[in-house]
Scaffold this active site. Structure first.
Site, PDB file in Angstrom:
ATOM      1  N   GLY B 486       0.813  -1.207   0.000  1.00  0.00           N
ATOM      2  CA  GLY B 486       0.000   0.000   0.000  1.00  0.00           C
ATOM      3  C   GLY B 486       0.847   1.257   0.000  1.00  0.00           C
ATOM      4  O   GLY B 486       0.374   2.337  -0.317  1.00  0.00           O
ATOM      5  N   GLN B 487       2.116   1.104   0.341  1.00  0.00           N
ATOM      6  CA  GLN B 487       2.988   2.278   0.448  1.00  0.00           C
ATOM      7  C   GLN B 487       3.409   2.808  -0.908  1.00  0.00           C
ATOM      8  O   GLN B 487       3.868   3.935  -1.005  1.00  0.00           O
ATOM      9  CB  GLN B 487       4.208   1.944   1.307  1.00  0.00           C
ATOM     10  N   ALA B 526      11.404  -1.354   7.631  1.00  0.00           N
ATOM     11  CA  ALA B 526      12.453  -0.379   7.938  1.00  0.00           C
ATOM     12  C   ALA B 526      12.442   0.833   7.006  1.00  0.00           C
ATOM     13  O   ALA B 526      13.423   1.564   6.957  1.00  0.00           O
ATOM     14  CB  ALA B 526      13.846  -1.053   7.927  1.00  0.00           C
ATOM     15  N   ARG B 528      12.917   0.914   3.974  1.00  0.00           N
ATOM     16  CA  ARG B 528      14.189   0.802   3.276  1.00  0.00           C
ATOM     17  C   ARG B 528      14.078   0.580   1.776  1.00  0.00           C
ATOM     18  O   ARG B 528      15.077   0.638   1.070  1.00  0.00           O
ATOM     19  CB  ARG B 528      15.017  -0.337   3.889  1.00  0.00           C
ATOM     20  N   THR B 530      12.597   2.239  -0.944  1.00  0.00           N
ATOM     21  CA  THR B 530      12.910   3.324  -1.882  1.00  0.00           C
ATOM     22  C   THR B 530      14.417   3.531  -1.939  1.00  0.00           C
ATOM     23  O   THR B 530      15.001   3.685  -3.012  1.00  0.00           O
ATOM     24  CB  THR B 530      12.203   4.617  -1.451  1.00  0.00           C
ATOM     25  N   ALA B 730      17.292  10.014  -2.203  1.00  0.00           N
ATOM     26  CA  ALA B 730      16.104   9.663  -1.403  1.00  0.00           C
ATOM     27  C   ALA B 730      16.445   8.830  -0.181  1.00  0.00           C
ATOM     28  O   ALA B 730      17.373   8.018  -0.196  1.00  0.00           O
ATOM     29  CB  ALA B 730      15.107   8.909  -2.277  1.00  0.00           C
ATOM     30  N   GLY B 734       8.073   5.953   5.181  1.00  0.00           N
ATOM     31  CA  GLY B 734       6.859   5.212   5.535  1.00  0.00           C
ATOM     32  C   GLY B 734       6.541   5.169   7.017  1.00  0.00           C
ATOM     33  O   GLY B 734       5.425   5.453   7.437  1.00  0.00           O
ATOM     34  N   GLU B 735       7.513   4.794   7.821  1.00  0.00           N
ATOM     35  CA  GLU B 735       7.250   4.631   9.253  1.00  0.00           C
ATOM     36  C   GLU B 735       7.278   5.943  10.021  1.00  0.00           C
ATOM     37  O   GLU B 735       6.545   6.121  10.994  1.00  0.00           O
ATOM     38  CB  GLU B 735       8.324   3.734   9.874  1.00  0.00           C
TER      39      GLU B 735
END
Lengths: 160, 776
Positions: B486-487, B526, B528, B530, B730, B734-735
Site C-alpha cells: 500500500g505504500q 524499515a 528501506r 525506496t 532519497a 513510511g514509518e
C-alpha cells in the site's frame, strides 16, 4: 438446509443454491467468485464487505445469502460501465485515495451510495457517510477529497 | 553530490496498480482460487497465559469425517525466529501466551475445521506468569525461557543468562557526574505505552501446497517473502530451493506481516495434506493478539538541562514488554537503544534498553519500530522540562537537535539532515506564536510539537536486487523482491526504472513477488525499499541502458558517450540519429555489413550497505551504528471539550526530510496516513490485557480512527536534504510519519488544559479526570 434463490448481481441474473448459514459475502466471494468484495472482520464493523442491496449499502457479512433472493446487488465489479470507470473510481485513482486497496471496494460502494442520495454533500456529510468504512492506510484525507471531486464531476456532467 | 536533472523522478504519478484496486480486479491471497480440493486450516490455541501442557488428545478430532490433517508441536518441534530462534510453530510442553498455537487442523470446510479444533482436548497445569516488564526483568520473576542461552541468536543481540532479558542494549557515553553537575535542573519521570495492534484491513492469510516432487509453494500475505522462505525452510530443515513463496497484493502490513507468524503452521499442515492445498486465514480476533502486536513500554527518563535549555545528560531505562517470544522484538530493543536520546545531541548518556519476556502476545515490528514508543516519553519530557525552565519548546528543540557533524548517542557522526528546518517549518505552519482561539464556549485549544528520528532497523547487511528485461515492443518488466503493501513500492520502482532507462513510465511493468522468479530482497520493512531497492533498480536500469547504447553505438559506428535514451528512443547527440527501442531490445540490430549486434536486453542490479559497524556491548559505541536517519517533526493544534474531556485534532502539520521525494504526492499520502495512524494510537488504541488475557480483540471494543476522527485539516511539508547513497538522494518516510504524533498531541493537550498524560492513550476519561483534579 439449502435454498434455491434468484438474484441479480451487477445486472446479471443468477439462479443458485445457497446454504442457510452462508452470508451474502460468502455467496458472492465463494460461489460466484466475485472476490472484489473483501472480508475484514466478519462482524459488520470494518465495512470492507460493503455492497449495495437494492441500492442501499449493507455489510454483506451480516446479510444471509438467502435474504438476497429476488434482489439486486451491486459490487465493486459492477461500478465501471463497460470498462469506463465511475466518477468515484476515477477520482480515487487520480487523488491517491487508495493505498493497500483492501478497504477500497467498500469505500467505493459507500461513497457511490452517498452520492446517489446526496449529490452535493458537505465535508461533514462525506465523512459521516464513510464512517462505517475503516481505512488504516490513507488517513481518509484523499478519500474525502475524491468523494468531493466525484460529486463535482457528477454535477458538471448532469448540467452539461 | 551532483544535482541530476530528472523527468520522471520528482513527478507525482498515480499508483501504477490503482485501476486494479478500484475495480476489484486486484487479487489478494484469500481471493486466489484453488478449486474444490482446498482444505481449510484452523489453529487450536492456548487458553492459559503460562503453563505446562499435561495432555493433548486429538483422537476425537481425527475421527471426525472430513478432517484430513491434525498436527501438534510433537510433530514439528523446531524453533524459529528472525534474530533469536526462540519460537516454536506449535507449542511443545509449555505454553507462554493466551492464543499460542498448540495444534492445527485442516478439513474439507471451515465449519469442520472449527468443530475439529473444539474436539481437541488439552489439559494444562498453570504456572505463575509475568505480566509487567519491570517485574519480568527482576530476580523475583519466574523464568519463561530457561533455555534462552541455547537458542540461535544474531551476534548483535545481548542476552542475559538466568533472566527474562533476551536483549540488553547499553549506552555508556561521556561523564554522567559531570553532566548532572552542569545541569541547572534535573527532572525524572516515567511514561507508559500499552500494546497496540497494526490493524491491517486484510488479516494474515496463507495457502500452502506440496506438489509430487516435494516442492512446497506458499502463497502468503507477507512483507517478507524471502525471509519467510529462509525462516520456514530452516525451521523445517529443508532446502531453500524446495520452498517457493508467492506474494500477490497485500492489504496493509504496518510491520504485522514482517517476518513469519502463522505461515509456518500453514506449511506444516500442507506437508500432511497429501498434495491438497491448505488455506489459513486469521479472524479479526486472531489478528488482534495471535500474530504480532506492538510491544508495550515502560520508559524512565532522567534529563539534565542548563538554564538556557541545553541538555547536559540523559539517563533512560526502557523496559520493553516484549511478550512470550522475542525473535523479532530483540531488535526493537536494540533500535531503541541506539536511538535512545531522541534526535538530540547529548554529550553524557546512560541508557539501558531491555527486552523482557512476558506472558503477553508476541511483540513484533510495527510502523516506527520502537520509535513512536520512546518518543512518547522523550518528546513529552523535553516539553515538561522546558516548562519548568520557562523556555519555549520549539527553541529548546532547535538548540539541541542534531546537526550535521555532531555525534549521535552511539558516537556516529550525523550526516547532513534537515531536522532544524522540519522543526521550524512545522512550528511556523501551525502558527506557533499565534494564540489559539477556541470554536466556542466550553472549549479550550492548545498547540504542541514533537520532533523525531529513525534509522532503518535491520542487520548491517540486508541486500536488495532487481532485474529488468525488455519485451519485443520496447516495454520492459522490472522484477523486484520488495512488496507493495500500500505504500507504493510498485510505483516508485516503475518511476526509478523509467528514469534510469529513459523510457516513459507507461512502458514499465513491475511484477509482484515470487521467490522462484523474483530477485532477492531481505524484507519490506524499515522504510528501506525506496532507498535500498531503489539503488538496485537504478543499477539494473543502468546496466540495461548500457547494453542498448553499446549495441547501437557499434552499429552506428559512434562513441557510446554521444548516445542517450530519451522517451524510449536511442538518440545520438553527435549525429542526431534516432531509433526506437522496439524490436532492437530483443532481436538486436543489423549492422551495415549484414551481421548482427546485441541480443535480448537484461539488466541486473544489486545493493547492500557495507559500511555499518558493530557496537560495543558495554558502551553501545561504534563508528557507524546505522545507514542513516530520517528526521522530522509534527505540530498539532487540539481543541478540548471541557464537559467531556474529548480531544479533537484541529490541525496537524508534518514536516520530514525525505532526501528527495521520488513521488511527492505519495510522500504526502504516507505523511497523512501515518499521522492519522499515530493520532489513532494516541487517542483511542490499547489492547487491554488482564493476566495475559486480551479483553478487547474486536473492532467494537478496540476502536481505530474513522473518517470523522481524522484531523479537520492537515498540511504536509517535504524537506529535501539529499542522502549521499540514496537514489537521487532519497531516504525512507513510511514509518516516520507516525513517530512524533502521539507526543505532539500530548504536548498540545497539556498546553490547552494543563493535564499531563503519562500513559497512552489520551482518552477523554483521563483528560476529564485531569481537568477535574485541577479544579479541586
Amino acid at each position: 438446509m439449502k435454498h434455491d434463490i434468484t438474484l441479480t448481481v451487477n445486472g446479471e441474473p443468477y439462479h443458485i443454491t445457497v446454504q442457510s448459514h452462508h452470508t451474502l459475502l460468502h455467496v458472492l466471494r465463494d460461489q460466484l467468485v466475485l472476490t472484489g468484495t473483501k472480508n475484514g472482520c466478519s462482524e459488520g464493523e470494518c465495512g470492507a464487505c460493503t455492497v449495495l442491496l437494492d441500492g442501499e449499502p449493507v455489510n454483506s457479512c451480516l446479510v444471509l445469502g438467502v435474504e438476497a433472493n429476488g434482489r439486486a446487488i451491486t459490487t465493486v465489479e459492477g461500478l465501471a460501465d463497460n470498462g469506463r470507470l465511475a466518477p468515484i473510481q476515477q477520482t480515487l485513482v487520480e487523488l491517491g485515495g487508495t493505498q493497500c486497496g483492501f478497504c477500497t471496494p467498500g469505500v467505493l460502494l459507500s461513497a457511490h451510495a452517498l452520492l446517489q442520495r446526496n449529490p452535493n454533500p458537505t465535508e461533514y456529510e462525506i465523512r459521516a457517510g464513510l464512517v462505517g468504512n475503516l481505512c488504516r492506510c490513507t488517513g481518509y484525507v484523499r478519500i474525502v477529497d475524491a468523494v468531493r471531486e466525484a460529486a463535482r464531476l457528477q454535477q458538471a456532467s448532469a448540467t452539461s | 553530490m551532483t544535482i541530476q536533472k530528472t523527468t520522471i523522478v520528482g513527478q507525482s504519478f498515480p499508483r501504477v496498480e490503482s485501476n486494479a484496486k478500484v475495480t476489484g480486479a486486484a487479487q489478494y491471497v484469500d481471493d486466489m482460487q484453488f478449486g474444490a480440493n482446498l482444505l481449510y486450516g484452523k489453529l487450536k490455541r492456548s487458553t492459559v497465559a503460562h503453563g505446562w501442557i499435561k495432555r493433548i488428545d486429538t483422537s476425537k478430532a481425527k475421527a471426525l469425517p472430513g478432517v484430513r490433517v491434525v498436527v501438534t508441536g510433537q510433530d514439528y518441534p523446531g524453533l524459529t525466529g528472525l534474530y533469536l530462534s526462540d519460537r516454536p510453530t506449535f507449542a511443545v510442553d509449555r505454553v507462554r501466551f493466551i492464543g499460542e498455537p498448540v495444534a492445527g487442523v485442516a478439513a474439507d470446510t471451515p465449519e469442520l475445521a472449527e468443530q475439529a479444533c473444539e474436539l481437541i482436548e488439552i489439559e494444562y497445569e498453570d504456572l505463575p506468569g509475568v505480566f509487567d516488564p519491570e517485574f519480568g526483568a527482576s530476580a523475583e520473576a519466574p523464568l519463561l525461557h530457561p533455555d534462552l542461552m541455547d537458542y540461535a541468536c544474531a551476534p548483535f543481540i545481548f542476552r542475559q543468562p538466568g533472566t527474562n532479558i533476551s536483549n540488553h542494549f547499553k549506552v555508556r557515553k561521556g561523564d554522567m557526574d559531570a553532566g548532572w553537575a552542569e545541569a541547572d535542573q534535573i527532572f525524572e519521570h516515567t511514561y507508559y505505552v500499552p500494546h497496540v495492534q497494526h490493524v491491517p484491513l486484510e488479516t494474515h492469510a496463507a495457502v500452502a501446497q506440496v506438489d509430487g516432487n516435494g516442492k512446497i509453494t506458499l502463497w502468503s500475505a507477507s512483507q517478507s517473502p524471502f525471509a519467510q522462505r529462509n525462516l520456514i525452510a530452516k525451521s523445517l530443515g529443508i532446502s531453500h530451493s524446495r520452498l517457493r513463496v508467492i506474494t500477490p497484493y497485500i492489504g496493509g502490513g504496518f510491520g504485522a506481516k514482517a517476518g513469519v507468524s502463522m505461515e509456518g503452521a500453514c506449511v506444516i499442515m500442507a506437508l500432511q495434506a497429501k498434495g491438497r492445498p491448505v488455506k489459513l486465514v486469521m479472524s479479526r480476533a486472531e489478528e488482534f493478539y495471535t500474530t504480532f502486536v506492538r510491544q508495550g513500554l515502560t520508559a524512565k527518563i532522567k534529563m539534565g538541562m542548563t538554564a538556557d535549555g541545553r541538555i547536559t545528560a540523559m539517563q533512560n531505562t526502557y523496559y520493553w514488554d516484549a511478550g512470550a517470544y522475542t525473535e523479532y522484538g530483540v531488535n526493537i530493543t536494540r533500535a531503541a537503544g541506539y536511538s535512545s536520546t531522541g534526535p538530540y545531541f547529548v554529550p553524557n548518556v546512560h541508557a539501558d534498553s531491555l527486552c523482557v519476556y512476558t506472558n503477553h502476545p508476541i511483540g513484533g515490528a510495527m510502523r516506527g519500530f520502537g520509535m513512536p514508543e520512546i518518543h512518547w516519553a522523550i518528546e513529552q519530557h523535553i516539553d515538561r522540562m522546558a516548562e519548568r525552565m520557562g523556555l519555549d519548546p520549539v527553541q529548546v528543540r532547535l538548540l539541541n537537535c542534531l546537526k550535521e557533524g555532531q555525534e549521535t548517542v552511539t558516537g556516529m557522526i550525523m550526516h547532513p539532515t534537515g531536522l532544524s528546518q522540519c522543526i521550524s517549518k512545522a512550528a511556523e505552519a501551525i502558527g506557533w506564536d499565534k494564540p489559539s482561539k477556541p470554536s466556542g464556549p466550553g472549549k479550550r485549544r492548545g498547540k504542541g510539537i514533537a520532533a523525531m528520528w529513525k534509522a532503518p532497523a535491520m542487520p548491517p547487511n540486508p541486500g536488495s536486487s532487481s532485474t529488468i528485461r525488455f519485451n519485443e515492443d520496447g516495454t520492459c518488466l522490472v522484477n523486484i523482491g520488495g512488496v507493495d503493501m500500500g505504500q507504493g513500492a510498485l510505483t516508485i520502482a516503475a518511476q526509478l526504472a523509467a528514469e534510469g532507462l529513459g523510457v516513459p513510465i507507461s512502458d514499465v511493468r513491475v511484477n509482484t513477488v515470487d521467490t522462484d522468479y523474483s530477485p532477492y530482497e531481505w524484507q519490506t520493512v524499515a522504510s528501506r525499499l525506496t532507498w535500498s531497492m531503489g539503488n538496485a533498480i537504478l543499477r539494473a536500469a543502468g546496466e540495461a541502458k548500457q547494453q542498448i547504447i553499446e549495441m547501437v553505438a557499434e552499429v552506428w559506428g559512434e562513441n557510446p558517450q554521444d548516445l542517450d535514451i530519451i522517451e524510449g528512443n536511442v538518440v545520438s547527440y553527435a549525429t542526431e540519429e534516432s531509433v526506437p527501442l522496439k524490436n532492437i531490445v530483443v532481436y538486436g540490430m543489423q549492422k551495415p555489413d549484414g551481421t548482427w549486434a546485441g541480443g535480448p536486453v537484461v539488466g541486473k542490479g544489486r545493493f547492500m550497505p557495507t559500511y555499518v559497524t558493530p557496537l560495543d556491548a558495554e558502551t553501545g559505541q561504534g563508528p557507524r551504528a546505522v545507514v542513516h536517519f530520517t528526521t522530522g517533526a509534527q505540530a498539532v493544534e487540539v481543541e478540548i471539550d471541557e464537559e467531556t474531556g474529548e480531544v479533537q485534532v484541529i490541525n496537524l502539520v508534518s514536516a520530514y526530510d525525505v532526501g528527495k521525494a521520488i513521488n511527492p504526492d505519495m510522500v504526502r499520502t504516507q505523511m497523512e496516513g501515518g499521522a492519522v495512524q499515530g493520532m489513532s494510537t494516541a487517542l483511542l488504541e490499547s489492547i487491554i490485557l488482564r493476566n495475559g488475557k486480551p479483553m478487547n480483540p474486536s473492532f467494537t471494543d478496540y476502536r481505530i480512527a474513522t473518517a470523522i476522527d481524522a484531523p479537520v485539516s492537515m498540511e504536509n511539508i517535504i524537506v529535501e536534504v539529499p542522502q549521499d547513497d540514496g537514489p537521487y538522494g532519497a531516504r525512507g518516510i513510511g514509518e516516520h510519519a507516525m513517530v512524533p504524533t502521539a507526543p505532539a498531541i500530548a504536548n498540545a493537550v497539556r498546553a490547552a488544559v494543563g493535564v499531563a498524560i503519562d500513559s497512552m492513550p489520551i482518552t477523554s476519561e483521563k483528560v476529564w479526570a485531569g481537568m477535574r483534579n485541577d479544579k479541586q
